[in-house]
Design a protein around this motif. Structure first.
Motif: not given
Length: 185
Positions: A126-130
């Protein structure tokens, strides 16, 4: 429909249908590549794309005026695939939990560690996609990398090596900017 005040924020389903009919060849190629990438769950990229188009044309998925039709359909495919994966994951977890209980009758299973590891991976994903922000192409590349796609698969996804390299450079700039802010994840 939702609130009448939201009407100005969204195109009508007739507008969406017209935009879908008028997609250029390049837009169709982009959607096809995005569908292939998003269909990791079912493997049926054409079905996923058709479902996104049908739900938009019927008005079940409203097209926000702030995005183009390609981005809208990509997001719809993302949502459909994500929802399907969640449904399958819940069913799989229930089956896994039942079989684990049977195997570990007298002992505490180590599923807690597995669940914790999965939560950490999901947070990292989720952090990477965020980090991608509103750049759906970078998001597509990050998801491909997280799903262990090969460089050749990623080049095919973006159509040619130049497009792939361009998106990869944008992704690297986003990572560099993120790290410059002090977070080394």
């Amino acid at each position: 429909m939702k609130d009448d005040k939201d009407i100005d924020k969204f195109y009508t389903h007739e507008d969406a249908t017209e935009a879908i009919r008028n997609l250029s060849a390049e837009q169709k190629r982009r959607l096809e590549r995005a569908a292939k990438r998003r269909a990791w769950f079912s493997g049926d990229h054409k079905g996923l794309l058709h479902e996104a188009i049908a739900s938009t044309a019927m008005g079940r998925r409203r097209w926000n005026r702030s995005v183009d039709i390609v981005r809208h359909l990509d997001r719809v495919m993302q949502s459909i695939a994500s929802n399907a994966a969640k449904r399958k994951e819940v069913a799989s977890d229930n089956l896994e939990e039942t079989s684990t209980r049977g195997a570990w009758r007298d002992e505490q299973p180590s599923t807690e560690a597995a669940l914790e590891a999965r939560e950490i991976r999901e947070e990292q994903r989720a952090t990477a996609i965020g980090l991608c922000g509103d750049d759906w192409e970078v998001q597509l590349l990050v998801e491909g990398l997280l799903d262990n796609s090969t460089p050749d698969e990623l080049v095919e996804l973006f159509g040619d090596k130049t497009s792939y390299e361009t998106v990869r450079k944008r992704m690297n700039r986003k990572i560099k900017n993120y790290r410059a802010k002090g977070d080394k994840r």
